[in-house]
Design an enzyme around this catalytic site. Structure first.
Site, PDB file in Angstrom:
ATOM      1  N   ASP A 200      -8.435   4.455  -1.819  1.00  0.00           N
ATOM      2  CA  ASP A 200      -7.753   3.074  -1.383  1.00  0.00           C
ATOM      3  C   ASP A 200      -7.209   2.391  -2.610  1.00  0.00           C
ATOM      4  OD1 ASP A 200      -6.940   0.759   0.259  1.00  0.00           O
ATOM      5  OD2 ASP A 200      -9.007   1.187   1.384  1.00  0.00           O
TER       6      ASP A 200
ATOM      7  N   HIS B   1      -2.478   1.506   7.068  1.00  0.00           N
ATOM      8  CA  HIS B   1      -2.655   1.296   5.755  1.00  0.00           C
ATOM      9  C   HIS B   1      -2.008   2.804   5.162  1.00  0.00           C
ATOM     10  CE1 HIS B   1      -4.188   0.038   2.107  1.00  0.00           C
ATOM     11  NE2 HIS B   1      -4.890   1.061   1.787  1.00  0.00           N
TER      12      HIS B   1
ATOM     13  N   CYS C 129       0.723  -1.335  -0.062  1.00  0.00           N
ATOM     14  CA  CYS C 129      -0.173   0.071  -0.024  1.00  0.00           C
ATOM     15  C   CYS C 129       0.732   1.368   0.042  1.00  0.00           C
ATOM     16  CB  CYS C 129      -0.776  -0.011   1.099  1.00  0.00           C
ATOM     17  SG  CYS C 129      -0.259  -0.078   2.874  1.00  0.00           S
TER      18      CYS C 129
END
Length: 505
Positions: free
Chosen positions: A260, A242, A128
């Site tokens: 995201d 994240h 990520c």
């Protein structure tokens, strides 16, 4: 029957005899059938008894297994996406579209369109951070100055290896500090703020500055983007830490749009700003520090913007010579300790001889310094090719002019790399060579050592050496100030890696 004739009596007897034989035959057949039936029933009973015994033993063994064995499913579970919690609004839902319309009407989508053009799904579950940085770099139109595929230059995750070991990242991901290191090595400006050092009002101000245009019809392209490192659980999502870019802000509802990167799990969604700020506060167990947010910007400098060797560590141009790995920080710490010991002994000046002695293990390994610096892939742009050639000419001249140049053996001026047969079993002589199919820069150990030597010096001393009068008056050497500035930047990148090697990331 005496009344019957004798012949008839004999016939009657024969008939009775035949009847008896027939009944006997039928009785025998019936007995055989009965025996077969009884035998089959007995076999069935035996099989049932054996099966019940076997199942009982299996159940007893399963009850005696450890909890770890009983909780492990025979096959790994798989998932197809996750349902967003009530705290989040799906971007594509009617409500999410309404929030976006409100944000667009108020100018809160200034950063949305450049980011959405580059939005991609992270190729690994723990990538990520890398994918977030790749999205921002491509949205900022930063030229990686290296080939992606064919003739095209484009950022992708495998290029971000200056501070991290990508194989390790696949398992553990990266921390907030590592993200900052990676971003800085790509030549962009960063302003990193830990959540514990900020307030929700300050965070809101930064969101507005990066996401909101001065007017709804502003046509200038965004030059800075906001990324967040947050804890999913605070928002009600599954998972822990994240990274994601913030794509838009709606002032009316006070929501931020999270683009995201784990789109296999959650698509883009709106989150209340104050809740997002709360998600920045929990401590990262790997660092003991809170997560945070970071503003990444780029003004197009590629090394030519540096003047007179003045390096700004918040903005360094890309290295055209070397790449390095954060996993080798222990070697940088050993080197720093070595320099400190030299200072304690009264030898305050760092010389080329002392640097060469350390990084060759007292002249026993000419390639030892490649453990912390690896040659970059050969550039494909003509300007970068010429830059590399100019820097190498400058380095060779500086080495010859140094009063301690005699301490460098002649063999170290060769650009040849050790063969694989000369390596230790656990050692990769030249990782870049394998990864790039031989398309790496050919730079000699002597040149590498001199850049490390420059990185070990104070900035003002470093600049005086690179801009020395003897070099300027050389009739053979033909380099300009841009080349000198780039060499100073190469040294500054190595110096920055040494300065931050003690930082827990």
């Amino acid at each position: 029957n005496t009344t019957l004739p004798h012949k008839d009596n004999w016939m009657q007897l024969n008939i009775q005899y035949l009847r008896l034989l027939l009944w006997a035959l039928l009785l025998s057949i019936n007995i055989r059938i009965t025996q077969s039936f009884v035998t089959s029933k007995i076999c069935e009973i035996r099989v049932r008894i054996r099966c019940s015994t076997l199942f009982a033993n299996m159940e007893q063994q399963s009850q005696q297994q450890t909890p770890a064995d009983t909780t492990s499913p025979p096959f790994p579970r798989t998932f197809y996406r996750r349902q967003l919690p009530s705290t989040s609004i799906s971007f594509s839902s009617p409500e999410g579209r309404g929030v976006f319309a409100s944000a667009m009407a108020s100018g809160g989508t200034h950063s949305f369109f450049p980011l959405i053009e580059q939005l991609q799904t992270q190729p690994e579950p723990a990538f990520c951070g890398l994918t977030t940085l790749v999205i921002v770099l491509n949205a900022l139109a930063v030229d990686p100055r290296r080939s992606w595929k064919g003739p095209w230059r484009w950022y992708e995750e495998s290029m971000l290896n200056c501070c991290v070991d990508l194989e390790k990242v696949k398992k553990t991901g990266i921390t907030f500090s590592t993200f900052a290191c990676l971003a800085k090595c790509q030549g962009i400006n960063i302003n990193a703020v830990h959540g514990s050092n900020s307030t929700v009002d300050e965070f809101r101000r930064v969101v507005k500055e990066t996401c909101t245009a001065s007017s709804p019809i502003q046509t200038t392209r965004a030059t800075s983007f906001l990324i967040v490192s947050y804890t999913r659980k605070v928002i009600g999502q599954t998972g822990t830490g994240h990274f994601s870019p913030i794509g838009a802000y709606d002032e009316a509802s006070d929501h931020v749009l999270v683009l995201d990167t784990a789109r296999f799990k959650y698509g883009p969604h709106w989150v209340p700003l104050d809740l997002m700020f709360e998600a920045l506060l929990p401590l990262d167990p790997d660092t003991g520090k809170s997560r945070g947010y970071m503003v990444l910007s780029y003004d197009g400098l590629d090394g030519t913007g540096l003047t007179n060797g003045e390096e700004d560590l918040s903005h360094l141009p890309l290295s055209v010579l070397f790449g390095s790995k954060k996993s080798k920080d222990f070697m940088r710490r050993e080197y720093k300790q070595y320099l400190q010991e030299l200072e304690k002994e009264g030898d305050c000046s760092i010389t080329l001889t002392s640097v060469v002695s350390f990084w060759t293990k007292n002249y026993t390994d000419n390639n030892h310094m490649r453990e912390i610096v690896e040659p970059q892939i050969q550039p494909v742009d003509l300007a970068d090719i010429q830059m590399v050639e100019s820097i190498r000419r400058l380095l060779k001249s500086l080495v010859k002019l140094d009063e301690h140049s005699s301490s460098i053996p002649e063999s170290m001026f060769s650009t040849s790399i050790r063969a694989s047969s000369d390596c230790r079993p656990d050692e990769c002589c030249h990782p870049s060579t394998r990864n790039a199919s031989g398309r790496v820069l050919e730079i000699s150990p002597a040149e590498v050592l001199y850049v490390i030597y420059l990185a070990s010096l104070p900035k003002d001393v470093r600049r005086d050496i690179v801009y020395t009068k003897d070099v300027d008056e050389s009739n053979v050497l033909n380099v300009d100030d841009i080349t000198r500035d780039q060499l100073l930047a190469e040294a500054a990148l190595i110096s920055y890696a040494m300065e931050t090697c003690d930082v827990v990331i």
